[in-house]
Enzyme design. Structure first.
Site, PDB file in Angstrom:
ATOM      1  N   GLU A 323      67.717  74.985  25.015  1.00 21.10           N
ATOM      2  CA  GLU A 323      67.071  76.060  25.751  1.00 21.10           C
ATOM      3  C   GLU A 323      65.554  75.961  25.622  1.00 21.10           C
ATOM      4  OE1 GLU A 323      69.244  79.358  24.029  1.00 21.10           O
ATOM      5  OE2 GLU A 323      67.572  79.808  22.665  1.00 21.10           O
ATOM      6  N   CYS A 324      64.889  76.119  26.748  1.00 22.53           N
ATOM      7  CA  CYS A 324      63.440  76.132  26.880  1.00 22.53           C
ATOM      8  C   CYS A 324      62.832  74.838  26.343  1.00 22.53           C
ATOM      9  CB  CYS A 324      62.855  77.369  26.215  1.00 22.53           C
ATOM     10  SG  CYS A 324      61.243  77.824  26.894  1.00 22.53           S
ATOM     11  N   ALA A 325      62.339  74.822  25.115  1.00 22.65           N
ATOM     12  CA  ALA A 325      61.793  73.584  24.557  1.00 22.65           C
ATOM     13  C   ALA A 325      62.821  72.468  24.582  1.00 22.65           C
ATOM     14  CB  ALA A 325      61.314  73.822  23.127  1.00 22.65           C
ATOM     15  N   LEU A 327      65.221  72.091  26.765  1.00 20.72           N
ATOM     16  CA  LEU A 327      65.285  71.623  28.147  1.00 20.72           C
ATOM     17  C   LEU A 327      64.171  70.617  28.418  1.00 20.72           C
ATOM     18  CD1 LEU A 327      66.189  71.877  31.186  1.00 20.72           C
ATOM     19  CD2 LEU A 327      64.563  73.785  31.340  1.00 20.72           C
ATOM     20  N   SER A 410      68.617  75.032  29.838  1.00 15.59           N
ATOM     21  CA  SER A 410      67.884  75.915  30.743  1.00 15.59           C
ATOM     22  C   SER A 410      66.708  76.521  29.998  1.00 15.59           C
ATOM     23  CB  SER A 410      68.790  77.018  31.280  1.00 15.59           C
ATOM     24  OG  SER A 410      68.981  78.028  30.317  1.00 15.59           O
TER      25      SER A 410
END
Length: 437
Positions: A323-325, A327, A410
């Site tokens: 998630e985030c980083a 991704l 994501s």
């Protein structure tokens, strides 16, 4: 007790973190908590208390889990300090849902209001009176004055507040020596500053200890009534020789809720932390990867330079939750630097901040999702990524993410305590030892 403020920037983190450190220095076992989805403040709370900083977010986990999660984190402690978010009554949209006031009501906890007294004196009484009477269900039981300029300034503020009926429990003078460096998403995480962060927390503890009435604050915390609920417990999964879940850590991947690792262990996984900046291979026996949030954009060149690990992640054949980083690390490029290439897309930094809660629906099956399921999450980033193919999640006004049989990736930050089956799904779909594609 809950440490709140009229607005962001008033000094909540200074007071909350310093209070945690000061009470620990007195020999108390302090349980640290943070309202909202923020990962950075709990890192400083953990340094101050020697315990995991834990988040309390009704949007992410459901308001029915706030008290159980609080009791889980506070087990065996003498006092619990909960740092608020934004202004006391600022919640989702035009409501106070998931606000500091909402969490204070759920916990039936007294509130200490941190007021920035700079450039005012008698007016602080009007501010405190308004906050103390706005919602009678919220007990504003004390005030800490911040940014006090002089003895005379303090006298004027205290005299004005005497008529407001809320006791002053501390007055903190202006002190540039206790400032904490910031960058594009807020404070620099404690894990990136190491010795500097420890020294900063020690200074905050000393500042609060000499500026606040610690005895009165402890008495206030002890005035909170007992909570009639059972502590949250991660649901145990199937027993057996646990597969290894490798969790990214180090300076580039500092964001993660403590309950995620606890849920993975309850699901039967053995946890191995690895640092994508330094480790050139995944932990032995890795069967699943968890790559959470952080600041890969700050370390893009170093992440790119660790080619052996990037190649292992690219070839890994087990399930991956990112998630985030995570991704960004899995995509093809980040600001022109080569990443792992597991997600078809290129990412870059922008000046625009994307921030907010999301109520999303999953569009397909992946290690964590099933088509049609709904999730509540949070976005907080200044990067954008051009993803090929259809998104994994959709919500009103947006879409995001990549998902296939092995990857859930994501921008969405999920709190797995709000959907505890996610950890079991990841562990159940893993294979041991690690499989290369």
């Amino acid at each position: 007790m809950v440490i709140a403020a009229p607005s962001s920037g008033s000094g909540k983190t200074t007071v909350a973190t310093g209070l945690m450190a000061a009470l620990r220095a007195r020999g108390l076992k302090v349980s640290p908590h943070k309202v909202g989805p923020d990962y950075i403040d709990p890192g400083y709370h953990a340094l101050a208390t020697g315990r995991p900083g834990r988040n309390l977010d009704p949007w992410l986990v459901g308001e029915e889990r706030i008290v159980p999660l609080f009791l889980h984190g506070a087990a065996g402690c003498d006092v619990a300090v909960v740092e608020g978010v934004m202004g006391l009554f600022d919640g989702r949209g035009d409501t106070d849902f998931a606000s500091t006031a909402h969490v204070a009501r759920l916990l039936d906890a007294p509130v200490v209001l941190v007021v920035d007294a700079a450039r005012q004196s008698r007016s602080v009484a009007a501010v405190v009176h308004g906050f103390a009477t706005f919602d009678p269900r919220v007990r504003v039981a004390g005030v800490v004055l911040n940014q006090v300029g002089s003895d005379r300034h303090e006298e004027l503020c205290r005299a004005a507040l005497a008529s407001a009926g809320v006791p002053v429990l501390g007055a903190i003078r202006r002190d540039d020596a206790v400032s904490t460096p910031s960058r594009h998403l807020g404070l620099v995480p404690a894990a990136e500053r190491e010795a500097e962060a420890v020294a900063a927390v020690d200074r905050l503890g000393a500042l609060v200890a000499r500026s606040c009435d610690l005895d009165a604050l402890v008495r206030l915390a002890r005035s909170a009534p007992p909570l009639d609920a059972a502590p949250w417990v991660p649901e145990p999964g199937a027993a057996g020789a646990g597969p290894v879940a490798a969790v990214a850590g180090g300076a580039a991947f500092t964001f993660g809720y403590a309950e995620h690792v606890e849920l993975l262990r309850a699901a039967g996984a053995d946890i191995a932390v690895f640092d994508p900046l330094r480790d050139e291979k995944l932990p032995d026996g890795t069967a699943a990867l968890v790559v959470g949030g952080g600041f890969p954009e700050v370390y893009a060149a170093e992440l790119a330079a660790n080619e052996p690990l990037r190649e292992q992640v690219a070839a890994f054949g087990g399930p991956i939750a990112a998630e985030c980083a995570g991704l960004l690390y899995l995509c093809e490029e980040l600001d022109g630097q080569r990443m792992c290439g597991r997600v078809p897309g290129r990412a870059r930094m922008t000046p625009r901040l994307t921030l907010g809660y999301r109520d999303v629906v999953a569009l397909r099956r992946s290690p964590l999702t099933r088509a049609g399921e709904r999730f509540r999450g949070h976005e907080f980033h200044r990067t954008v990524i051009d993803l090929a193919g259809d998104p994994l999640f959709r919500w009103e006004g947006g879409a995001d993410g990549f998902g296939d049989a092995l990857v859930t990736a994501s921008y969405l930050h999920l709190h797995w305590a709000g959907a505890p089956g996610l950890a079991q799904r990841l562990v159940s779909s893993s294979r041991s030892p690690s499989v290369l594609r």
